[in-house]
Write a protein that holds these residues in place. Structure first.
Motif, short mmCIF file in Angstrom:
data_model
loop_
_atom_site.label_atom_id
_atom_site.label_comp_id
_atom_site.label_asym_id
_atom_site.label_seq_id
_atom_site.Cartn_x
_atom_site.Cartn_y
_atom_site.Cartn_z
N THR A 114 73.61 18.82 -24.86
CA THR A 114 73.56 17.83 -23.77
C THR A 114 72.19 17.81 -23.12
N GLU A 116 66.29 26.67 -18.88
CA GLU A 116 67.36 27.26 -19.69
C GLU A 116 67.34 28.77 -19.45
N SER A 122 77.40 27.13 -25.84
CA SER A 122 78.43 26.61 -26.76
C SER A 122 77.81 25.96 -28.00
N THR A 123 76.68 25.29 -27.78
CA THR A 123 76.09 24.52 -28.87
C THR A 123 75.75 25.39 -30.08
N ASN A 168 79.29 26.66 -32.10
CA ASN A 168 80.44 25.79 -32.40
C ASN A 168 80.60 25.61 -33.91
N GLN A 182 80.58 20.53 -36.74
CA GLN A 182 81.11 19.34 -37.41
C GLN A 182 80.64 18.10 -36.67
C1 LIG Z 1 85.11 26.93 -30.59
C2 LIG Z 1 84.44 25.60 -30.41
C3 LIG Z 1 84.14 24.83 -31.52
C4 LIG Z 1 83.52 23.59 -31.35
N1 LIG Z 1 83.21 22.85 -32.47
C5 LIG Z 1 82.55 21.67 -32.33
C6 LIG Z 1 82.16 20.92 -33.47
O1 LIG Z 1 82.44 21.29 -34.61
N2 LIG Z 1 81.49 19.77 -33.26
C7 LIG Z 1 81.15 19.33 -32.00
O2 LIG Z 1 80.52 18.27 -31.87
N3 LIG Z 1 81.50 20.02 -30.90
C8 LIG Z 1 82.18 21.18 -31.04
N4 LIG Z 1 82.52 21.91 -29.92
C9 LIG Z 1 82.12 21.39 -28.60
C10 LIG Z 1 80.62 21.63 -28.38
O3 LIG Z 1 80.27 22.96 -28.67
C11 LIG Z 1 80.25 21.33 -26.91
O4 LIG Z 1 80.73 20.06 -26.55
C12 LIG Z 1 78.73 21.32 -26.74
O5 LIG Z 1 78.13 22.45 -27.34
C13 LIG Z 1 78.40 21.29 -25.26
O6 LIG Z 1 77.00 21.33 -25.15
P1 LIG Z 1 76.33 21.51 -23.74
O7 LIG Z 1 74.86 21.36 -23.94
O8 LIG Z 1 77.01 20.62 -22.77
O9 LIG Z 1 76.71 23.02 -23.31
P2 LIG Z 1 76.06 24.41 -23.83
O10 LIG Z 1 75.65 24.34 -25.25
O11 LIG Z 1 76.99 25.50 -23.46
O12 LIG Z 1 74.73 24.49 -23.01
C14 LIG Z 1 74.70 24.86 -21.64
C15 LIG Z 1 73.43 25.66 -21.42
O13 LIG Z 1 73.27 25.90 -20.02
C16 LIG Z 1 72.65 27.15 -19.89
N5 LIG Z 1 72.85 27.65 -18.53
C17 LIG Z 1 74.01 28.08 -17.95
N6 LIG Z 1 73.78 28.48 -16.69
C18 LIG Z 1 72.45 28.30 -16.45
C19 LIG Z 1 71.60 28.54 -15.32
N7 LIG Z 1 72.07 29.05 -14.16
N8 LIG Z 1 70.28 28.26 -15.43
C20 LIG Z 1 69.77 27.73 -16.60
N9 LIG Z 1 70.54 27.51 -17.68
C21 LIG Z 1 71.85 27.77 -17.62
C22 LIG Z 1 73.35 28.02 -20.94
O14 LIG Z 1 72.59 29.19 -21.28
C23 LIG Z 1 73.49 27.04 -22.09
O15 LIG Z 1 72.44 27.15 -23.05
C24 LIG Z 1 83.17 23.13 -30.06
C25 LIG Z 1 83.46 23.92 -28.94
C26 LIG Z 1 84.09 25.14 -29.10
C27 LIG Z 1 84.38 25.97 -27.88
#
Ligand SMILES: Cc1cc2nc3c(=O)[nH]c(=O)nc-3n(C[C@H](O)[C@H](O)[C@H](O)COP(=O)(O)OP(=O)(O)OC[C@H]3O[C@@H](n4cnc5c(N)ncnc54)[C@H](O)[C@@H]3O)c2cc1C
Length: 280
Positions: free
Chosen positions: A15, A34, A42-43, A46, A49
């Motif tokens: 995101t 970050e 999570s990214t 996961n 897919q």
């Molecule tokens: C088991 C599982 C399998 C999945 N499989 C898939 C799949 O196959 N395909 C798919 O499209 N989606 C999949 N998903 C969903 C996908 O992983 C998430 O929708 C996506 O990774 C979310 O991305 P994000 O950037 O919002 O969050 P994140 O990747 O979690 O990024 C959030 C970031 O914020 C940072 N952060 C947190 N607190 C702070 C702070 N105080 N200061 C600075 N940084 C901070 C963290 O370190 C992290 O890097 C899956 C989810 C799970 C749980």
């Protein structure tokens, strides 16, 4: 285009990285903070897919439509981060066959293209499939490399002036002054940054990050267990033709295969205990 506006993006998962890319291309000055490495949340953990949305077409058409729209966009703007190998939904019993027509109708409603294959054709594409499968439907799933996806987005953002600061944990947000305090996890020093807007892209940590600014956000993070085996057992993403459930997808990832996922709610994303039955 104006470069005067400054936006702080908190989090460098998919995101935050995609937002930084988009904002930077629009001429906005972006700083990404970050707390760990790129894609460390999570990214980077996961199943990787690239969903066509077919999995959600029957039960959650809104998400299914979003998936297929973003799938087409990613194919256009980020082909180097994707393996476009398609996917198969296979029926292995009467329950799957009963789901088949509902599934095809729902995919058509959500504008997800489907192609029903003859069993012999499916088995020639995927020789390790159960030879007793009853139906096989091809859909535009794919596989992505989460790390490369984020790095590509952050690279274009950086090329357009974005400042990417990893190992910088946000510790306080002053909403009124739009001021963010962060601590370098390398030097241990605190610093502050002012912005015109602050974006919370902290995924499962979004509630904690919002709380740093005194805002309450309801987030229900869920975790899942996946098992990676050191053999590529399929070329396409193999899904079970049935209502979505635990452990019904196999995603090929380079020379491995990732089986999963399960799903359970967690209180604290920093302390996830994997239940034994999830691995079972
Ligand atoms: C088991 C599982 C399998 C999945 N499989 C898939 C799949 O196959 N395909 C798919 O499209 N989606 C999949 N998903 C969903 C996908 O992983 C998430 O929708 C996506 O990774 C979310 O991305 P994000 O950037 O919002 O969050 P994140 O990747 O979690 O990024 C959030 C970031 O914020 C940072 N952060 C947190 N607190 C702070 C702070 N105080 N200061 C600075 N940084 C901070 C963290 O370190 C992290 O890097 C899956 C989810 C799970 C749980």
């Amino acid at each position: 285009m104006s470069t005067a506006n400054h936006v702080i993006v908190i989090g460098a998962g998919s995101t935050g990285a995609a937002l930084a890319h988009d904002l930077a291309l629009r001429g906005i000055h972006v700083t990404v903070l970050e707390r760990a490495g790129v894609a460390s949340g999570s990214t980077g953990h996961n199943q990787a897919q690239l969903h066509s949305g077919a999995r959600y077409a029957v039960n959650d058409p809104e998400s299914a439509r979003e998936c297929i729209q973003e799938n087409w966009i990613l194919r256009r703007i980020l082909p180097e981060g994707l393996e476009l190998n398609d996917g198969l939904f296979v029926a292995i019993d009467d329950v799957g066959m009963a789901y088949r027509s509902k599934f095809l109708e729902a995919c058509a409603e959500c504008e997800i293209p489907t192609k029903e294959l003859k069993i012999a054709e499916a088995l020639s594409l995927e020789p390790l499939l159960n030879p007793n499968i009853l139906a096989a439907i091809q859909i535009p799933d794919g596989v992505f490399d989460p790390y490369r996806l984020c790095l590509s987005f952050l690279a274009t953002a950086a090329n357009h002036g974005a400042d990417i600061r990893t190992f910088c944990e946000v510790t306080h947000i002053n909403i009124v002054n739009r001021r963010v305090t962060y601590r370098s996890r390398i030097t241990g020093k605190d610093d502050v940054l002012d912005a015109d807007a602050i974006i919370n892209a902290a995924g499962p940590w979004s509630a904690q990050v919002a709380d740093l600014g005194g805002i309450s956000v309801a987030v229900e993070p869920s975790a899942g267990a996946m098992i990676t085996i050191d053999q590529r057992v399929c070329q396409m993403v193999i899904n079970l033709l049935d209502s979505p459930a635990d452990g019904d997808i196999i995603v090929p990832q380079r020379l491995t295969s990732v089986l999963g996922t399960t799903s359970w709610k967690v209180e604290n994303p920093d302390n996830i205990l994997v239940p034994e039955e999830s691995i079972e």
